[in-house]
Design a protein around this motif. Structure first.
Motif, mmCIF file in Angstrom:
data_model
loop_
_atom_site.group_PDB
_atom_site.id
_atom_site.type_symbol
_atom_site.label_atom_id
_atom_site.label_comp_id
_atom_site.label_asym_id
_atom_site.label_seq_id
_atom_site.Cartn_x
_atom_site.Cartn_y
_atom_site.Cartn_z
ATOM 1 N N ALA A 198 -9.020 14.706 7.762
ATOM 2 C CA ALA A 198 -9.006 13.625 6.769
ATOM 3 C C ALA A 198 -9.341 14.098 5.356
ATOM 4 C CB ALA A 198 -9.930 12.487 7.196
ATOM 5 N N PRO A 199 -10.384 14.939 5.143
ATOM 6 C CA PRO A 199 -10.611 15.431 3.783
ATOM 7 C C PRO A 199 -9.425 16.207 3.226
ATOM 8 C CG PRO A 199 -12.565 15.795 5.119
ATOM 9 C CD PRO A 199 -11.467 15.378 6.058
ATOM 10 N N GLY A 200 -8.771 16.997 4.085
ATOM 11 C CA GLY A 200 -7.570 17.718 3.652
ATOM 12 C C GLY A 200 -6.431 16.777 3.329
ATOM 13 N N GLN A 201 -6.332 15.681 4.097
ATOM 14 C CA GLN A 201 -5.304 14.675 3.841
ATOM 15 C C GLN A 201 -5.497 14.064 2.453
ATOM 16 O OE1 GLN A 201 -2.844 13.853 6.008
ATOM 17 N NE2 GLN A 201 -1.968 12.122 4.942
ATOM 18 N N ALA A 202 -6.747 13.738 2.104
ATOM 19 C CA ALA A 202 -7.035 13.166 0.783
ATOM 20 C C ALA A 202 -6.830 14.200 -0.320
ATOM 21 C CB ALA A 202 -8.470 12.635 0.747
ATOM 22 N N TYR A 203 -7.159 15.449 -0.052
ATOM 23 C CA TYR A 203 -6.972 16.525 -1.029
ATOM 24 C C TYR A 203 -5.499 16.661 -1.405
ATOM 25 C CZ TYR A 203 -7.384 21.228 -3.075
ATOM 26 O OH TYR A 203 -7.348 22.316 -3.930
ATOM 27 N N THR A 204 -4.619 16.533 -0.429
ATOM 28 C CA THR A 204 -3.184 16.747 -0.684
ATOM 29 C C THR A 204 -2.443 15.467 -1.080
ATOM 30 O OG1 THR A 204 -2.727 16.466 1.686
ATOM 31 C CG2 THR A 204 -3.067 18.709 0.883
ATOM 32 N N ASP A 205 -2.848 14.338 -0.483
ATOM 33 C CA ASP A 205 -2.066 13.105 -0.676
ATOM 34 C C ASP A 205 -2.878 11.963 -1.268
ATOM 35 O OD1 ASP A 205 0.419 11.654 -0.375
ATOM 36 O OD2 ASP A 205 -0.494 10.606 1.325
ATOM 37 N N GLY A 206 -4.134 12.191 -1.563
ATOM 38 C CA GLY A 206 -4.963 11.125 -2.098
ATOM 39 C C GLY A 206 -5.570 10.267 -0.994
ATOM 40 N N MET A 207 -6.287 9.235 -1.408
ATOM 41 C CA MET A 207 -7.053 8.418 -0.475
ATOM 42 C C MET A 207 -6.279 7.240 0.101
ATOM 43 S SD MET A 207 -10.800 8.368 -2.316
ATOM 44 C CE MET A 207 -11.477 7.320 -1.037
ATOM 45 N N ARG A 208 -4.997 7.169 -0.145
ATOM 46 C CA ARG A 208 -4.229 6.006 0.306
ATOM 47 C C ARG A 208 -4.162 5.896 1.826
ATOM 48 N NH1 ARG A 208 1.805 6.703 0.284
ATOM 49 N NH2 ARG A 208 2.236 8.881 0.752
ATOM 50 N N PHE A 209 -4.517 6.958 2.536
ATOM 51 C CA PHE A 209 -4.549 6.905 3.994
ATOM 52 C C PHE A 209 -5.520 5.834 4.496
ATOM 53 C CE2 PHE A 209 -6.254 8.343 8.112
ATOM 54 C CZ PHE A 209 -5.083 8.475 8.836
ATOM 55 N N VAL A 210 -6.534 5.465 3.690
ATOM 56 C CA VAL A 210 -7.511 4.469 4.133
ATOM 57 C C VAL A 210 -6.853 3.112 4.395
ATOM 58 C CG1 VAL A 210 -8.198 3.544 1.864
ATOM 59 C CG2 VAL A 210 -9.880 3.661 3.716
ATOM 60 N N GLN A 211 -5.702 2.855 3.757
ATOM 61 C CA GLN A 211 -4.991 1.589 3.973
ATOM 62 C C GLN A 211 -4.506 1.430 5.406
ATOM 63 O OE1 GLN A 211 -2.615 0.692 -0.077
ATOM 64 N NE2 GLN A 211 -2.481 2.829 0.586
ATOM 65 N N TYR A 212 -4.400 2.551 6.098
ATOM 66 C CA TYR A 212 -4.025 2.570 7.507
ATOM 67 C C TYR A 212 -4.971 1.708 8.336
ATOM 68 C CZ TYR A 212 -4.075 4.872 12.149
ATOM 69 O OH TYR A 212 -4.092 5.146 13.485
ATOM 70 N N TYR A 213 -6.222 1.531 7.864
ATOM 71 C CA TYR A 213 -7.246 0.802 8.626
ATOM 72 C C TYR A 213 -7.414 -0.648 8.177
ATOM 73 C CZ TYR A 213 -8.515 5.491 10.157
ATOM 74 O OH TYR A 213 -8.479 6.759 10.678
ATOM 75 N N PHE A 214 -6.627 -1.095 7.220
ATOM 76 C CA PHE A 214 -6.859 -2.428 6.659
ATOM 77 C C PHE A 214 -6.602 -3.557 7.663
ATOM 78 C CE2 PHE A 214 -6.420 -1.469 1.812
ATOM 79 C CZ PHE A 214 -7.565 -0.701 1.907
ATOM 80 N N GLY A 215 -5.759 -3.322 8.656
ATOM 81 C CA GLY A 215 -5.492 -4.358 9.651
ATOM 82 C C GLY A 215 -6.511 -4.378 10.778
ATOM 83 N N LEU A 216 -7.475 -3.433 10.749
ATOM 84 C CA LEU A 216 -8.428 -3.267 11.850
ATOM 85 C C LEU A 216 -9.348 -4.472 12.065
ATOM 86 C CD1 LEU A 216 -9.643 -1.338 14.000
ATOM 87 C CD2 LEU A 216 -11.115 -0.433 12.198
ATOM 88 N N PRO A 217 -10.012 -5.016 11.031
ATOM 89 C CA PRO A 217 -10.950 -6.118 11.280
ATOM 90 C C PRO A 217 -10.294 -7.332 11.937
ATOM 91 C CG PRO A 217 -11.305 -5.192 9.094
ATOM 92 C CD PRO A 217 -10.038 -4.581 9.617
ATOM 93 N N LEU A 218 -9.097 -7.695 11.484
ATOM 94 C CA LEU A 218 -8.408 -8.841 12.078
ATOM 95 C C LEU A 218 -8.051 -8.565 13.535
ATOM 96 C CD1 LEU A 218 -7.173 -11.632 11.762
ATOM 97 C CD2 LEU A 218 -5.086 -10.563 10.886
ATOM 98 N N ALA A 219 -7.646 -7.332 13.827
ATOM 99 C CA ALA A 219 -7.316 -6.960 15.207
ATOM 100 C C ALA A 219 -8.543 -7.093 16.103
ATOM 101 C CB ALA A 219 -6.775 -5.534 15.256
#
Length: 564
Positions: A62-83
């Motif tokens: 994950a830190p490498g993912q943010a280093y190369t592509d930024g922090m937008r990967f966190v949006q992957y979890y936005f549907g989690l609370p409703l689920a």
């Protein structure tokens, strides 16, 4: 590593293995081995759920993912609370009432045996493969640190955790996950603190964030809609919701964690708190990657973070490597100086700040293009290693920057994170292959003692299978992305089967069985033709099962359609 680091690493790992064997001793029944006798309180359920999801891939890649592509990967979890809310309302009460060993037992009650077996096989295939990837992640560390062959470290990494998983089952897993996750969170928080403290030239947290922001690494929210964009708010909310619903509601590796709870209340509390805690935790881990970019914008980064891969290029193509290094040296010096100038001009509120930022971004693009050239050259050299160096970025920082003792502890953390998710996966794989396949097709009934023996043998078999898969994981690039892509190929149809079971009472097993097969074929075809990004495959797979089931119902005899 130093002798102190080795001592810290070995002591931490041995302590966890010993604790797991001790706490899981004396197993005498499958109810204890596979479900921990349903005695787990909510906080152990919570830590178990989080530890199962947050594997070594989370903390390494994950830190490498943010280093190369930024922090937008966190949006992957936005549907989690409703689920989590939907699962607490619909899934948990059913699983608790039926007292199931696996999530797929319910499908036999609702539909028939073939639907139960099909769904379990889809889970077994996808989870078996992803567990292999999870074994490979910490194997990178041993390979890099010890300069050992990656195939040997796969065997070593996967073999150690099998000790307490084989002996202690769900009880050992639940209690070791509690210990592991507390160590992990504390160590990662301290590593983030040390990262800020080690910023070159006395740069503080705010300045590091400023550089990360100007480089585009703080892109937490991206609102542009694009079917092929992997991480935006729409794919995160919708695709992420369906993925989380399937993962936490129908994936036995997670279902197996909350069916060990004392009762409905403890299971729901553990799951709901996971929905609240997961997003800020993932945000913090990704932020480490963004801060690492700021760190290496002020201090020369290596030409390639996977040092062994680059060394192979130097040995096989020395002239090409020399050209790369000359260009890299000039760009690194230029980029570091521009970063420092930006911070000075920001402090002075210089009118030249915008022009300096534009030059900084231009050089950043050149650095990225050079990195791509180096990566392409390494991949063309037929070196049997990863396609990218994403998984080595955080590891490089740890090895070359952190103080003695902390390095060994952080390496231990990555092992512990891996063990938490892998042990839970092996336990769930064993439960499903035994309960949903072996005992269903077995020719005779077995007693409690024999069933417990079979459970252990299934655990061992899946451990060996996962290690074998790890041998082929070297070509998967970013591991955190690879494991989520793999899950998205299967989670949609699995979720669709459960949604039909819950909400389409007139549809029978034969209809949903055919619909599930057609849906899986559809998902794989869409993925192969690269029509949409992988998160949307979860939505498509679930919707396709429901659609094909309804279409089948329209053409079926009304009386037979509702029969089992």
């Amino acid at each position: 590593m130093s002798n102190i680091d080795w001592t810290v690493l070995i002591f931490t790992l041995l302590a966890v293995v010993t604790y797991g064997v001790f706490i899981g001793r004396g197993q005498k029944s499958n109810a204890s081995y596979l479900k921990a006798d349903n005695k787990m309180p909510w906080y152990i359920v919570l830590l178990g759920i989080m530890a199962t999801q947050a594997s070594a891939i989370t903390f390494l890649s994950a830190p490498g993912q943010a280093y190369t592509d930024g922090m937008r990967f966190v949006q992957y979890y936005f549907g989690l609370p409703l689920a989590m809310i939907v699962i607490c309302i619909t899934f948990i009460p059913i699983f608790q009432r039926l007292n199931v060993y696996t999530a797929y037992e319910y499908l036999e009650n609702r539909f028939d045996k073939k639907t139960r077996v099909l769904t379990s096989l889809l889970f077994l295939f996808s989870r078996g493969l992803s567990t292999g990837i999870s074994i490979y992640a910490p194997s990178i560390i041993l390979s890099s640190v010890l300069n050992w062959n990656i195939y040997l470290t796969n065997i070593l990494t996967g073999g150690i955790l099998l000790i307490y998983t084989y002996v202690g089952g769900a009880k050992a897993i639940a209690h070791t996950q509690k210990l592991q996750f507390l160590i992990i969170l504390g160590t990662m928080a301290f590593a983030a603190y040390l990262l800020v403290q080690h910023m070159p030239n006395g740069i503080g947290f705010k300045d590091a964030l400023y550089l990360a922001g100007k480089s585009g690494k703080l892109n937490v929210i991206t609102t542009d809609f694009d079917w092929k964009d992997k991480y935006n708010i729409w794919s995160g909310l919708i695709g992420g919701f369906f993925l989380a619903l399937s993962y936490f509601g129908t994936d036995q590796s997670q279902v197996g964690r909350y069916i060990t709870a004392k009762d409905n209340t403890n299971a729901k509390m553990g799951l709901l708190l996971n929905g609240l805690v997961k997003i800020p935790m993932q945000f913090a881990i990704l932020l480490i990657g963004a801060l690492l970019f700021a760190f290496f914008s002020l201090k020369p980064a290596p030409i390639y973070f996977n040092e062994r891969s680059y060394q192979h290029l130097k040995e096989t193509q020395p002239q090409q490597a020399a050209i790369f290094e000359k260009e890299h040296f000039a760009l690194a010096q230029k980029f570091n100086q521009q970063s420092k100038n930006i911070l000075k001009e920001k402090e002075k509120q210089s009118p030249n700040l915008n022009a300096s930022i534009a030059d900084f971004k231009s050089t950043q693009k050149e650095v990225k293009e050079l990195h791509s050239k180096v990566e392409e050259a390494i991949n063309k050299s037929n070196y049997n290693a990863e396609k990218t160096d994403t998984n080595y970025i955080f590891l490089y920082f740890v090895k070359n920057t952190l103080p003695v003792g902390m390095i060994g502890l952080l390496f231990a953390v990555i092992f512990l994170a891996s063990w938490g998710s892998i042990s839970a996966a092996l336990n769930s794989l064993a439960a499903c292959s035994l309960k949903d396949v072996h005992l269903i097709f077995g020719k005779k009934e077995v007693d409690e003692e024999t069933e417990l023996k079979y459970s252990r043998l299934h655990t061992l078999a899946w451990g060996i299978f996962s290690i074998a898969v790890a041998m082929f994981a070297t070509q998967m690039g970013s591991l955190i992305e690879a494991v989520n892509v793999l899950g998205s190929l299967f989670y949609g149809p699995i979720l669709g089967i459960f949604l039909v079971a819950f909400y389409f009472k007139k549809i029978n097993g034969s209809l949903v069985f055919i619909a599930a097969i057609l849906s899986e074929v559809t998902v794989i075809a869409i993925y192969e033709f690269d029509i949409v990004s992988f998160l949307w495959l979860n939505v498509i797979g679930a919707a396709a099962v429901m659609m094909f089931s309804v279409i089948g119902l329209l053409f079926a005899n009304p009386k037979t359609a509702s029969e089992k």
